[in-house]
Every structure is written in structure tokens, then in C-alpha cells.
Write an enzyme that holds these catalytic residues in place. Structure first.
Site, PDB file in Angstrom:
ATOM      1  N   ASN A   1       0.859  -1.183   0.000  1.00 64.66           N
ATOM      2  CA  ASN A   1       0.000   0.000   0.000  1.00 64.66           C
ATOM      3  C   ASN A   1       0.900   1.238   0.000  1.00 64.66           C
ATOM      4  O   ASN A   1       1.470   1.594   1.028  1.00 64.66           O
ATOM      5  CB  ASN A   1      -0.895  -0.032   1.256  1.00 64.66           C
ATOM      6  CG  ASN A   1      -1.759   1.212   1.377  1.00 64.66           C
ATOM      7  OD1 ASN A   1      -1.806   2.043   0.462  1.00 64.66           O
ATOM      8  ND2 ASN A   1      -2.454   1.344   2.495  1.00 64.66           N
ATOM      9  N   TRP A   2       1.014   1.859  -1.147  1.00 62.58           N
ATOM     10  CA  TRP A   2       1.944   2.996  -1.290  1.00 62.58           C
ATOM     11  C   TRP A   2       1.384   4.284  -0.701  1.00 62.58           C
ATOM     12  O   TRP A   2       2.071   5.299  -0.671  1.00 62.58           O
ATOM     13  CB  TRP A   2       2.323   3.189  -2.775  1.00 62.58           C
ATOM     14  CG  TRP A   2       3.115   2.050  -3.338  1.00 62.58           C
ATOM     15  CD1 TRP A   2       3.521   0.918  -2.655  1.00 62.58           C
ATOM     16  CD2 TRP A   2       3.618   1.910  -4.665  1.00 62.58           C
ATOM     17  NE1 TRP A   2       4.232   0.096  -3.507  1.00 62.58           N
ATOM     18  CE2 TRP A   2       4.306   0.690  -4.744  1.00 62.58           C
ATOM     19  CE3 TRP A   2       3.540   2.710  -5.821  1.00 62.58           C
ATOM     20  CZ2 TRP A   2       4.922   0.233  -5.909  1.00 62.58           C
ATOM     21  CZ3 TRP A   2       4.150   2.256  -6.988  1.00 62.58           C
ATOM     22  CH2 TRP A   2       4.835   1.032  -7.030  1.00 62.58           C
ATOM     23  N   LYS A   3       0.127   4.251  -0.308  1.00 63.33           N
ATOM     24  CA  LYS A   3      -0.528   5.429   0.285  1.00 63.33           C
ATOM     25  C   LYS A   3      -0.328   6.660  -0.621  1.00 63.33           C
ATOM     26  O   LYS A   3      -0.265   6.509  -1.839  1.00 63.33           O
ATOM     27  CB  LYS A   3      -0.036   5.642   1.721  1.00 63.33           C
ATOM     28  CG  LYS A   3      -0.199   4.361   2.571  1.00 63.33           C
ATOM     29  CD  LYS A   3      -0.045   4.560   4.044  1.00 63.33           C
ATOM     30  CE  LYS A   3      -0.250   3.233   4.758  1.00 63.33           C
ATOM     31  NZ  LYS A   3      -0.197   3.332   6.205  1.00 63.33           N
TER      32      LYS A   3
ATOM     33  N   GLU B   1      -5.239  -4.638  10.797  1.00 62.35           N
ATOM     34  CA  GLU B   1      -4.185  -3.641  10.977  1.00 62.35           C
ATOM     35  C   GLU B   1      -4.449  -2.892  12.282  1.00 62.35           C
ATOM     36  O   GLU B   1      -5.249  -1.931  12.297  1.00 62.35           O
ATOM     37  CB  GLU B   1      -4.193  -2.639   9.819  1.00 62.35           C
ATOM     38  CG  GLU B   1      -3.954  -3.264   8.465  1.00 62.35           C
ATOM     39  CD  GLU B   1      -3.409  -2.246   7.466  1.00 62.35           C
ATOM     40  OE1 GLU B   1      -2.353  -2.517   6.901  1.00 62.35           O
ATOM     41  OE2 GLU B   1      -4.021  -1.180   7.274  1.00 62.35           O
TER      42      GLU B   1
ATOM     43  N   GLU C   1      -6.864   4.898   7.883  1.00 62.60           N
ATOM     44  CA  GLU C   1      -6.653   6.313   7.516  1.00 62.60           C
ATOM     45  C   GLU C   1      -7.898   6.884   6.828  1.00 62.60           C
ATOM     46  O   GLU C   1      -8.190   8.073   6.949  1.00 62.60           O
ATOM     47  CB  GLU C   1      -5.381   6.445   6.650  1.00 62.60           C
ATOM     48  CG  GLU C   1      -4.138   6.218   7.498  1.00 62.60           C
ATOM     49  CD  GLU C   1      -2.970   5.548   6.799  1.00 62.60           C
ATOM     50  OE1 GLU C   1      -2.946   5.495   5.564  1.00 62.60           O
ATOM     51  OE2 GLU C   1      -2.079   5.047   7.520  1.00 62.60           O
TER      52      GLU C   1
ATOM     53  N   SER D   1       3.596  -1.960  10.421  1.00 61.79           N
ATOM     54  CA  SER D   1       5.056  -2.017  10.617  1.00 61.79           C
ATOM     55  C   SER D   1       5.653  -3.372  10.268  1.00 61.79           C
ATOM     56  O   SER D   1       6.579  -3.830  10.933  1.00 61.79           O
ATOM     57  CB  SER D   1       5.424  -1.608  12.040  1.00 61.79           C
ATOM     58  OG  SER D   1       5.053  -0.259  12.263  1.00 61.79           O
TER      59      SER D   1
ATOM     60  N   GLY E   1       2.896  -1.011   4.342  1.00 60.15           N
ATOM     61  CA  GLY E   1       2.919   0.411   4.018  1.00 60.15           C
ATOM     62  C   GLY E   1       4.341   0.858   3.728  1.00 60.15           C
ATOM     63  O   GLY E   1       4.884   0.646   2.643  1.00 60.15           O
ATOM     64  N   GLY E   2       4.977   1.460   4.735  1.00 63.09           N
ATOM     65  CA  GLY E   2       6.304   2.062   4.585  1.00 63.09           C
ATOM     66  C   GLY E   2       7.311   1.186   3.847  1.00 63.09           C
ATOM     67  O   GLY E   2       7.974   1.662   2.908  1.00 63.09           O
TER      68      GLY E   2
ATOM     69  N   HIS F   1      -9.543   1.356   5.099  1.00 65.51           N
ATOM     70  CA  HIS F   1      -8.252   1.523   5.774  1.00 65.51           C
ATOM     71  C   HIS F   1      -8.458   2.488   6.951  1.00 65.51           C
ATOM     72  O   HIS F   1      -9.263   3.420   6.854  1.00 65.51           O
ATOM     73  CB  HIS F   1      -7.214   2.070   4.790  1.00 65.51           C
ATOM     74  CG  HIS F   1      -5.833   1.991   5.348  1.00 65.51           C
ATOM     75  ND1 HIS F   1      -5.364   2.918   6.264  1.00 65.51           N
ATOM     76  CD2 HIS F   1      -4.834   1.098   5.173  1.00 65.51           C
ATOM     77  CE1 HIS F   1      -4.124   2.579   6.606  1.00 65.51           C
ATOM     78  NE2 HIS F   1      -3.778   1.486   5.959  1.00 65.51           N
TER      79      HIS F   1
ATOM     80  N   GLY G   1       2.760   2.481  10.810  1.00 67.43           N
ATOM     81  CA  GLY G   1       3.746   3.548  10.635  1.00 67.43           C
ATOM     82  C   GLY G   1       4.471   3.933  11.917  1.00 67.43           C
ATOM     83  O   GLY G   1       5.128   4.969  11.967  1.00 67.43           O
TER      84      GLY G   1
END
Ligand code: 13P
Length: 251
Positions: free
Chosen positions: A8-10, A170, A102, A214, A235-236, A100, A176
Site C-alpha cells: 500500500n503505497w498510500k 491492521e 486512515e 510495521s 505500508g512504509g 483503511h 507507521g
């Protein structure tokens, strides 16, 4: 069941960075064909960059697939700023991430919104990755299973099947932050989600449940070896081709 490794590149990256990242992931997959046998790989660029992935993946004829980070709750029409599931499918997306944390946090998405979006996604033939997870305060007060259980059951539309739906657990406090849930906590929560799914859908033994929060190359092996963890939503670390591929190798 093959593990699903999803990046997930956000909201990250320029057009050039997207090309670069996609190219490096493609090269890594090409160099290690065994990856394809052990996992399904999918990337989720921001909407505006999905076309880059589409073009490059089609040209490379790669097993890597792509999807979107959200879709509209309705079909095509007067919904300024939205992107419909129809458009995503037409554009070759296989998956869409929905609910998600977010989106829930910054866009006020409720379980009901997520359910409507998932139903539309299914009607267009997209696979929905439905995200659920508790806040830190909810875990501290011991309410994590109540929260996750109701998010799960209230976000799943009638149309959900093992073929068109993936669940991503999640924990919000692990996203993150560098903190991950312990393998024991992950095992416990994934077992709980599996049980709820089986109560709701007869053949949910085979529905994929991903862990996200993470996940990195150094903890992926342990997390992905946990019972009922059928992949990762990353993610990251998915913004670094080497790290993303290392997680895929750990699967
Ligand atoms: P991080 O891997 O950066 O914690 O993000 C997880 C996530 O939100 C994936 O959807």
C-alpha cells in the site's frame, strides 16, 4: 494457500519515483521466479499513478498485479472527486483496499460506508481488501476483540465470498509506528477473526486474512509464519523495492 503480499503505497511518490519503484520490483521478481510460486504480489499506487503501473506491468507481462486504495460507494455519476469500482475494473485493477484506518480516521468512513463500497466493488468483479483494527486505547481497555469483531461483521456485505474478499487486520497503533503486535497477539486476533468469519460464511476457512502494521523484512518471517496469517499489507516498507521483495521472500 499462497500468501498475498500487498504494498500500500498510500499518498507517496512522484510520477518518476513511481516508475522507478515499479521497475525495481519488476526486476526483483524477474530475477527470482520462485516468488511467483509462493506468493501473489500486488501493489497499490495512488490513483493518479495507477496508469504508470498498468502500462509497465502490462508491458512486462509480470505476475505482479495492481489495485487501488479506495473506490466510491456508488456507481458512475455525479460524485465529484470519486473514482468508481467500474473505472478501476475497466482499468485492469484486480483489488481495491477498503476501510483503511486512515480513511476511517480522516474521511469519517464508517462500517456502513465500507460495506457499501465493498458491495459495489464486488458487483464490478473487484476483490475487496477490507481493513479492520483497533486503536491503542481500545486495546489498553481490553475492548480490541469487540471493536474488531463488529468492524468485521458490519463491514462485510452479503456479496462477500472467499474469492472476492480479503480481510486485513491492521492494529491502528502499529501503523507507521515501528511497533508491531506480538506474534502471540497476532495469532490470537487472527484466530478470532477466522472464527467470526466461519460463523458468518460457511467456507471462510480459506478466506485470506492479512496482517498489516510495521511489517518489515526483519519481522516478516515470524509474522507470516503465524497461524491464520495469509499475507501482509505493507505500508512504509513497500516503498523500498528491496524491502518489499525481502518480505515476499520471507513468505
Ligand atoms: P506500515 O507498514 O507503514 O505500518 O503501514 C501499514 C499499512 O497501513 C498498510 O495498509
Amino acid at each position: 494457500m499462497k500468501k498475498l503480499i500487498a504494498g500500500n503505497w498510500k499518498m507517496n511518490g512522484s510520477w518518476a519515483e513511481t516508475r522507478n519503484l515499479t521497475e525495481n520490483i519488476l526486476k526483483g521478481i524477474e530475477a527470482d521466479p520462485s516468488l511467483e510460486d509462493t506468493c501473489d504480489l500486488v501493489i497499490f499506487p495512488p490513483f493518479i499513478h495507477i496508469g504508470v503501473a498498468k502500462e509497465m506491468l502490462t508491458e512486462a507481462d509480470s505476475p505482479l498485479t495492481y489495485g487501488a486504495q479506495d473506490c466510491s460507494f456508488n456507481g458512475n455519476g455525479a460524485y465529484t472527486g470519486d473514482t468508481s469500482a467500474y473505472m478501476l475494473r475497466d482499468f485492469g485493477c484486480e483489488y481495491v483496499i477498503l476501510g483503511h484506518s486512515e480513511r476511517r480516521q480522516y474521511h469519517g468512513e464508517t462500517n456502513e460506508t465500507v460495506k457499501s463500497k465493498a458491495a459495489v466493488a464486488h458487483s464490478e468483479g473487484l476483490k475487496a481488501i477490507i481493513c479492520i483494527g483497533e486503536q491503542e486505547s481500545e486495546r489498553e481497555s481490553g475492548a480490541e476483540k469487540d471493536v474488531v469483531g463488529s468492524q468485521l461483521l458490519e463491514s462485510l456485505p452479503e456479496s462477500a465470498t472467499i474469492l472476492n474478499t480479503v480481510i486485513a487486520y491492521e492494529p491502528v497503533w502499529a501503523i507507521g509506528t515501528g511497533k508491531t503486535a506480538t506474534p502471540d497477539d497476532v495469532k490470537d486476533m487472527h484466530e478470532f477473526i477466522r472464527k467470526k468469519l466461519v460463523e458468518r460464511l460457511e467456507i471462510a476457512e480459506n478466506m485470506r486474512i492479512l496482517y498489516g502494521g510495521s511489517m518489515k523484512p526483519d519481522n516478516a518471517k515470524k509474522l507470516l509464519a503465524t497461524p491464520n496469517v495469509d499475507g501482509g499489507l505493507i505500508g512504509g516498507a513497500s516503498l523500498d523495492a528491496e524491502a518489499f521483495l525481502a518480505i515476499a521472500r520471507a513468505a
